[in-house]
Design an enzyme around this catalytic site. Structure first.
Site, PDB file in Angstrom:
ATOM      1  N   CYS A  70      -3.073  -6.762  -4.375  1.00  0.00           N
ATOM      2  CA  CYS A  70      -1.816  -6.182  -4.860  1.00  0.00           C
ATOM      3  C   CYS A  70      -1.310  -6.928  -6.095  1.00  0.00           C
ATOM      4  O   CYS A  70      -1.106  -8.149  -6.052  1.00  0.00           O
ATOM      5  CB  CYS A  70      -0.790  -6.274  -3.730  1.00  0.00           C
ATOM      6  SG  CYS A  70       0.809  -5.584  -4.151  1.00  0.00           S
ATOM      7  N   CYS A 202      -2.338  -2.033 -11.091  1.00  0.00           N
ATOM      8  CA  CYS A 202      -1.766  -1.621  -9.813  1.00  0.00           C
ATOM      9  C   CYS A 202      -2.902  -1.015  -9.007  1.00  0.00           C
ATOM     10  O   CYS A 202      -3.719  -0.250  -9.548  1.00  0.00           O
ATOM     11  CB  CYS A 202      -0.662  -0.585 -10.031  1.00  0.00           C
ATOM     12  SG  CYS A 202      -0.021   0.094  -8.489  1.00  0.00           S
TER      13      CYS A 202
HETATM   14  N1  DGL Z   1      -0.114  -2.486  -4.281  1.00  0.00           N
HETATM   15  C1  DGL Z   1       0.915  -2.399  -5.274  1.00  0.00           C
HETATM   16  C2  DGL Z   1       0.456  -3.040  -6.580  1.00  0.00           C
HETATM   17  O1  DGL Z   1      -0.725  -3.160  -6.857  1.00  0.00           O
HETATM   18  C3  DGL Z   1       1.326  -0.974  -5.529  1.00  0.00           C
HETATM   19  C4  DGL Z   1       2.003  -0.295  -4.366  1.00  0.00           C
HETATM   20  C5  DGL Z   1       3.347  -0.902  -4.032  1.00  0.00           C
HETATM   21  O2  DGL Z   1       4.283  -0.832  -4.835  1.00  0.00           O
HETATM   22  O3  DGL Z   1       3.443  -1.432  -2.940  1.00  0.00           O
HETATM   23  O4  DGL Z   1       1.279  -3.457  -7.364  1.00  0.00           O
END
Ligand code: DGL
Length: 284
Positions: A70, A202
């Protein structure tokens, strides 16, 4: 001992899928905190707390190494996890995030560059980083790039509608195109200021790539993080035999989520191209 992969939800499976392709021999435990996603709009304190709980659980499940797929967690909470949490509670465990490896890739540097030791690249031009509001607000990419490639100009854009589009399965069509153009058109409006590379910073955005690619001139590189993370994790494991030798290599994959495992399995199976069995886990 298993490699833990942590994401706020199912998007991190885009990273896991690349790890499975390049490093299939290892055992993996994937944790998606879907019940508390999205993280991208949460405050740094909350992201810190959620991440600590998730990482501690993965450690408790036998993962001495956790890859944080993430971006929001990597950008907002990784420094605290690495500098305050690990040394006190789990000194022989490791947590790797996506920001540094991605910044190395944007800078055109090989894996393992160390700011202050590896000479920064003098490459210039513009690169763009597209991420959640949390990732952009953290300034983490700007900080890393200032050390690794001080002459690069970085344009950052938060894309708050892109995660909801993916979560709702809206990967293409006129509605999706509208929200993609909303971000991409201003970025590409002035030909002389166009970025040479666009980083999809992301976990969810690579799923929009088939719709994004035709909107971006072919000479602009669009970087997804899966392949670069796989390459850089392989390199990290080569340089850290003390960790590599602790990892089991039976090709076992386990998936846990804090929300409905049936829904997660449906989403995840589409991303991984194979049916996965998912179990429910409660945090903290
Ligand atoms: N997993 C998050 C990221 O890569 C995106 C989804 C979220 O906002 O939880 O920033």
């Amino acid at each position: 001992m298993t490699i833990g992969v942590f994401d706020s939800g199912f998007g991190g499976l885009t990273v896991l899928s690349a790890l499975l392709r390049q490093l299939p021999e290892y055992d993996y435990l994937y944790l998606g905190d879907s019940a508390r996603a999205p993280y991208g709009i949460r405050s740094p304190e909350v992201i810190d707390e959620f991440s600590r709980q998730a990482v501690a659980r993965l450690f408790g499940e036998g993962c001495p190494l956790v890859v944080v797929a993430c971006n929001t967690v990597s950008a907002r909470a990784l420094r605290n996890l690495q500098q305050k949490f690990l040394p006190v509670h789990f000194p022989d465990h490791r947590i790797l995030g996506v920001v540094r490896p991605s910044a190395e890739e944007l800078a055109g540097l090989p894996p393992g560059a160390i700011p202050g030791i590896t000479p920064p690249t003098l490459a210039d031009g513009t690169v763009a980083v597209l991420g959640t509001s949390g990732t952009v607000a953290s300034g983490s990419y700007r900080l890393e790039l200032a050390k690794l490639a001080p002459r690069l100009r970085i344009v950052q854009k938060a894309c708050p509608m892109w995660v909801p589009l993916v979560e709702n399965g809206e990967l293409s069509g006129p509605g999706t195109d509208h929200f993609l153009h909303q971000i991409l058109d201003p970025l590409l409006a002035v030909p002389e200021q166009r970025p040479a590379k666009i980083l999809l910073a992301c976990t969810h955005y690579p799923l929009l790539l088939p719709s994004i690619r035709p909107m971006v001139p072919a000479n602009i590189e669009i970087i997804s993080q899966g392949a670069l993370m796989a390459e850089r994790l392989a390199d990290w494991l080569r340089r850290h035999p003390e960790m590599e030798t602790r990892l089991r290599k039976n090709g076992v994959r386990q998936y846990v989520t804090t929300d409905d495992p049936v829904w997660f399995s449906e989403q995840g199976s589409k991303i991984l191209g194979t049916t996965i069995r998912v179990e429910r886990l409660h945090l903290p």
